[in-house]
Design a protein around this motif. Structure first.
Motif, PDB file in Angstrom:
ATOM      1  N   GLY A 391      -9.538  -4.244   4.567  1.00 39.74           N
ATOM      2  CA  GLY A 391      -8.596  -3.796   5.215  1.00 39.74           C
ATOM      3  C   GLY A 391      -7.099  -3.911   4.459  1.00 39.74           C
ATOM      4  N   MET A 392      -7.047  -4.894   3.534  1.00 38.21           N
ATOM      5  CA  MET A 392      -5.731  -4.947   2.660  1.00 38.21           C
ATOM      6  C   MET A 392      -5.427  -3.743   2.033  1.00 38.21           C
ATOM      7  N   VAL A 393      -4.194  -3.427   1.821  1.00 32.88           N
ATOM      8  CA  VAL A 393      -3.714  -2.398   0.998  1.00 32.88           C
ATOM      9  C   VAL A 393      -2.947  -2.765  -0.375  1.00 32.88           C
ATOM     10  N   PHE A 394      -3.404  -2.488  -1.705  1.00 30.15           N
ATOM     11  CA  PHE A 394      -3.077  -3.181  -2.848  1.00 30.15           C
ATOM     12  C   PHE A 394      -2.534  -1.912  -3.625  1.00 30.15           C
ATOM     13  N   THR A 395      -1.260  -2.017  -4.542  1.00 29.35           N
ATOM     14  CA  THR A 395      -1.086  -1.161  -5.568  1.00 29.35           C
ATOM     15  C   THR A 395      -1.983  -1.922  -6.830  1.00 29.35           C
ATOM     16  N   ILE A 396      -2.167  -0.995  -7.757  1.00 35.90           N
ATOM     17  CA  ILE A 396      -2.595  -1.287  -8.867  1.00 35.90           C
ATOM     18  C   ILE A 396      -1.903  -0.643  -9.957  1.00 35.90           C
ATOM     19  N   GLU A 397      -1.195  -1.382 -10.816  1.00 38.24           N
ATOM     20  CA  GLU A 397      -0.120  -0.743 -11.644  1.00 38.24           C
ATOM     21  C   GLU A 397       0.151  -1.437 -13.053  1.00 38.24           C
ATOM     22  N   PRO A 398      -1.006  -1.518 -13.943  1.00 34.41           N
ATOM     23  CA  PRO A 398      -0.866  -2.226 -15.083  1.00 34.41           C
ATOM     24  C   PRO A 398       0.301  -1.130 -15.827  1.00 34.41           C
ATOM     25  N   GLY A 399       0.858  -1.948 -16.821  1.00 34.90           N
ATOM     26  CA  GLY A 399       1.646  -1.088 -17.978  1.00 34.90           C
ATOM     27  C   GLY A 399       1.442  -1.482 -19.215  1.00 34.90           C
ATOM     28  N   ILE A 400       1.976  -0.649 -20.169  1.00 32.07           N
ATOM     29  CA  ILE A 400       2.181  -1.170 -21.712  1.00 32.07           C
ATOM     30  C   ILE A 400       3.468  -0.940 -22.202  1.00 32.07           C
ATOM     31  N   TYR A 401       4.239  -1.789 -22.580  1.00 27.61           N
ATOM     32  CA  TYR A 401       5.668  -1.654 -22.782  1.00 27.61           C
ATOM     33  C   TYR A 401       5.920  -1.997 -24.210  1.00 27.61           C
ATOM     34  N   ILE A 402       6.267  -1.265 -25.293  1.00 26.62           N
ATOM     35  CA  ILE A 402       6.136  -1.452 -26.646  1.00 26.62           C
ATOM     36  C   ILE A 402       7.581  -1.433 -27.068  1.00 26.62           C
ATOM     37  N   GLU A 403       8.081  -2.462 -27.338  1.00 31.45           N
ATOM     38  CA  GLU A 403       9.492  -2.316 -27.847  1.00 31.45           C
ATOM     39  C   GLU A 403       9.595  -1.614 -29.199  1.00 31.45           C
ATOM     40  N   GLU A 404       8.781  -1.790 -30.115  1.00 34.10           N
ATOM     41  CA  GLU A 404       8.838  -1.462 -31.429  1.00 34.10           C
ATOM     42  C   GLU A 404       8.568  -0.135 -31.495  1.00 34.10           C
ATOM     43  N   GLU A 405       8.094   0.614 -30.448  1.00 34.44           N
ATOM     44  CA  GLU A 405       7.740   1.966 -30.642  1.00 34.44           C
ATOM     45  C   GLU A 405       8.650   2.802 -29.557  1.00 34.44           C
ATOM     46  N   GLY A 406       9.474   2.027 -28.995  1.00 30.45           N
ATOM     47  CA  GLY A 406      10.536   2.519 -27.773  1.00 30.45           C
ATOM     48  C   GLY A 406       9.669   3.208 -26.589  1.00 30.45           C
ATOM     49  N   GLU A 412       0.376   3.807 -11.475  1.00 29.46           N
ATOM     50  CA  GLU A 412       0.343   3.318 -10.460  1.00 29.46           C
ATOM     51  C   GLU A 412      -0.304   3.865  -9.093  1.00 29.46           C
ATOM     52  N   ASN A 413      -1.435   3.503  -8.641  1.00 25.64           N
ATOM     53  CA  ASN A 413      -1.951   3.964  -7.551  1.00 25.64           C
ATOM     54  C   ASN A 413      -2.147   3.129  -6.156  1.00 25.64           C
ATOM     55  N   ASN A 414      -2.269   3.454  -5.163  1.00 28.17           N
ATOM     56  CA  ASN A 414      -2.530   2.561  -3.848  1.00 28.17           C
ATOM     57  C   ASN A 414      -3.925   2.637  -3.528  1.00 28.17           C
ATOM     58  N   TYR A 415      -4.598   1.278  -3.273  1.00 27.20           N
ATOM     59  CA  TYR A 415      -5.950   1.178  -2.871  1.00 27.20           C
ATOM     60  C   TYR A 415      -6.134   0.384  -1.598  1.00 27.20           C
ATOM     61  N   TRP A 416      -7.124   1.023  -0.787  1.00 28.85           N
ATOM     62  CA  TRP A 416      -7.297   0.423   0.374  1.00 28.85           C
ATOM     63  C   TRP A 416      -8.775  -0.572   0.337  1.00 28.85           C
ATOM     64  N   ILE A 417      -8.741  -1.715   0.570  1.00 23.22           N
ATOM     65  CA  ILE A 417     -10.066  -2.550   0.268  1.00 23.22           C
ATOM     66  C   ILE A 417     -10.859  -2.353   1.224  1.00 23.22           C
ATOM     67  N   THR A 418     -12.011  -1.839   0.957  1.00 20.68           N
ATOM     68  CA  THR A 418     -13.301  -1.825   1.913  1.00 20.68           C
ATOM     69  C   THR A 418     -14.430  -3.016   1.833  1.00 20.68           C
ATOM     70  N   ARG A 419     -15.126  -2.868   2.746  1.00 22.44           N
ATOM     71  CA  ARG A 419     -16.067  -4.163   2.710  1.00 22.44           C
ATOM     72  C   ARG A 419     -16.746  -4.376   1.567  1.00 22.44           C
ATOM     73  N   SER A 420     -17.048  -3.322   0.718  1.00 18.86           N
ATOM     74  CA  SER A 420     -17.899  -3.423  -0.595  1.00 18.86           C
ATOM     75  C   SER A 420     -17.097  -3.037  -1.882  1.00 18.86           C
ATOM     76  N   GLY A 421     -15.880  -2.663  -1.506  1.00 17.23           N
ATOM     77  CA  GLY A 421     -15.009  -2.433  -2.664  1.00 17.23           C
ATOM     78  C   GLY A 421     -13.562  -1.811  -2.594  1.00 17.23           C
ATOM     79  N   ASN A 422     -13.246  -0.587  -2.652  1.00 16.40           N
ATOM     80  CA  ASN A 422     -11.919  -0.022  -2.384  1.00 16.40           C
ATOM     81  C   ASN A 422     -11.889   1.284  -2.276  1.00 16.40           C
ATOM     82  N   LYS A 423     -11.203   1.832  -1.764  1.00 13.36           N
ATOM     83  CA  LYS A 423     -10.859   3.447  -1.753  1.00 13.36           C
ATOM     84  C   LYS A 423      -9.486   3.896  -2.282  1.00 13.36           C
TER      85      LYS A 423
END
Ligand code: GLY
Ligand code: MN
Ligand code: MN
Length: 444
Positions: A391-406, A412-423
């Motif tokens: 029933g919880m709703v979470f974002t998933i939002e990993p990033g990669i930030y590389i100063e040397e490469e500018g 980022e997407n939004n996920y709804w937690i289900t009984r066995s996983g998420n949607k």
């Protein structure tokens, strides 16, 4: 079948279509079920905040009060007395009395019938008559729940209406026992009902349509603020109240600044552009991030880093399910990020071997949290220590930030937690290199 967006009412208070009042009826039932026997609860709206001169800041309703009532108007209160002997007083909504002169200047104020239709609360009283009615109600109860904004990341020196009210109550009724509604609210608001998720999906759909439009709009030479303006136009034109938070439109190296909202640079040929934006609809938020090439084609290196970020995002989605805590989740994601960052040449084996366990090596390139609760607030209520629940709703939002490469990439997407996983509530929003390039080529 639940239908959250409700077309039966023939009046519009906000830009959005009327919502099904059952959203708020269900939320009140959930709160009342957690109250101690023989107790009452009182909630206050936020203040209309003064700006300069006679101007005020745009009004933002108190999120707890909105969650319980759906009412967006200032100087509103909710009183819950689930064991009051008279049924009609079990839920009372307190409103500003409509005043013709005020309405001529500031616009429409809710009538009792309209407030009932929005909230599902039958008993409406006017704020100017509250004092006399409140006293006998307080005398009837031993325990009073009052509300507070308990946020671990921010404290405020400004006293809200809730805090001022708590002070008055404790002074006037010192022998009562007081409880914190916040302790209940953070558990309840974290778990969304099906009706609430339906409203959130509307916010996400508006956000998706806007992103698709941007795929055809973005070209070398466009200014970041022109993209931000398109977002406003598209959101408001689709009945959104506007962006749920300040849009981050960060081209090139600006993408490494997490809260970049200057949005004042030109988007350059060969750069990527990171766009973190989401619509607010019916009081609920969407929170999307996409990173795309300004000229429509990823370079080889950009594609490698993008796919590494997408790989990490997809890994997160496999483990974000009931039972895991945010802390365990963050550790596991950190392990996977470490492997991936090694593979794309960011971390050496020796960096990993010698890492400080309290500030792991991967954090040089990914220095923010991976997920947060999402709902009425963009960073919604919920604990980080308890296991995740259906029933919880979470974002998933990993990033990669590389100063040397500018370069900075976040997905980022939004996920709804289900009984066995998420949607994945944003599964229809283009995310792969191939889809993004194809749509940009077609001009949409
Ligand atoms: N847009 C704010 C966040 O992603 O957390
Ligand atoms: Mn975001
Ligand atoms: Mn977010």
């Amino acid at each position: 079948m639940y239908i959250a967006i409700y077309y039966k009412l023939d009046f519009f208070v906000m830009k959005h279509l009327p919502l099904n009042p059952d959203i708020f009826v269900q939320n009140r039932e959930r709160f009342a079920a957690r109250m101690e026997k023989g107790s009452m609860a009182i909630f206050n709206s936020n203040d209309l905040m003064p700006a300069n001169g006679d101007a005020v800041f745009p009004f933002k309703q108190n999120s707890d009060l909105y969650w319980l009532t759906g009412i967006q108007q200032e100087e509103t209160m909710l009183i819950l007395m689930p064991s009051h002997p008279e049924m009609k007083y079990r839920e009372v909504l307190v409103l500003l009395r409509p005043n013709e002169m005020k309405e001529k200047w500031d616009g429409f104020l809710l009538r009792a019938q309209e407030a009932s239709a929005i909230s599902g609360i039958k008993t409406i009283i006017w704020l100017d008559g509250l004092e006399a009615q409140l006293q006998p109600w307080v005398h009837l109860h031993d325990v009073i729940y009052l509300n507070s904004n308990e946020n671990n990341r921010k404290s405020s020196t400004v006293l809200t209406r809730d805090y001022r009210f708590a002070k008055q109550m404790r002074k006037k009724y010192p022998l009562h026992q007081y409880r914190r509604s916040a302790a209940i609210m953070r558990e309840l608001r974290a778990v969304k009902t099906a009706l609430e998720v339906e409203v959130m999906q509307r916010a996400m759909k508006i956000t998706e349509n806007t992103f698709r439009h941007l795929l055809g709009f973005i070209k070398p030479g466009v200014m970041e603020y022109e993209i931000e303006a398109e977002i406003w136009r598209s959101f408001i034109g689709n009945r959104s109240a506007g962006p749920a938070y300040s849009s981050i439109i960060a081209s090139g190296d600006n993408a490494r600044i997490l809260h970049y909202v200057d949005n004042n640079k030109e988007c350059k040929d060969g750069d990527l552009i990171l766009m973190d934006f989401g619509a607010e609809y019916g009081g609920y938020c969407a929170d999307l991030t996409r990173t795309i090439p300004v000229n429509g084609k990823f370079t080889r290196r950009q594609k490698t880093v993008y796919n590494a970020c997408l790989d990490l995002h997809r890994y997160c989605a496999t483990i974000l399910k009931p039972g895991i805590s945010i802390l365990d989740y963050t550790n596991k994601v950190g392990n996977r990020a470490t492997e991936i960052f090694n593979k794309i040449g960011l971390l050496k084996k020796s960096d990993i071997k010698n890492e400080d366990p309290d500030n792991r090596a991967y954090r040089k390139y990914l220095y923010h949290g991976i997920s947060h609760h999402l709902g009425i607030d963009v960073h919604d209520l919920g604990t980080v220590t308890e296991p995740i629940k259906a029933g919880m709703v979470f974002t998933i939002e990993p990033g990669i930030y590389i100063e040397e490469e500018g370069m900075g990439i976040r997905i980022e997407n939004n996920y709804w937690i289900t009984r066995s996983g998420n949607k994945d509530l944003m599964k229809d929003i283009p995310i792969t290199v191939e889809d993004i390039e194809a749509l940009m080529k077609q001009g949409r």
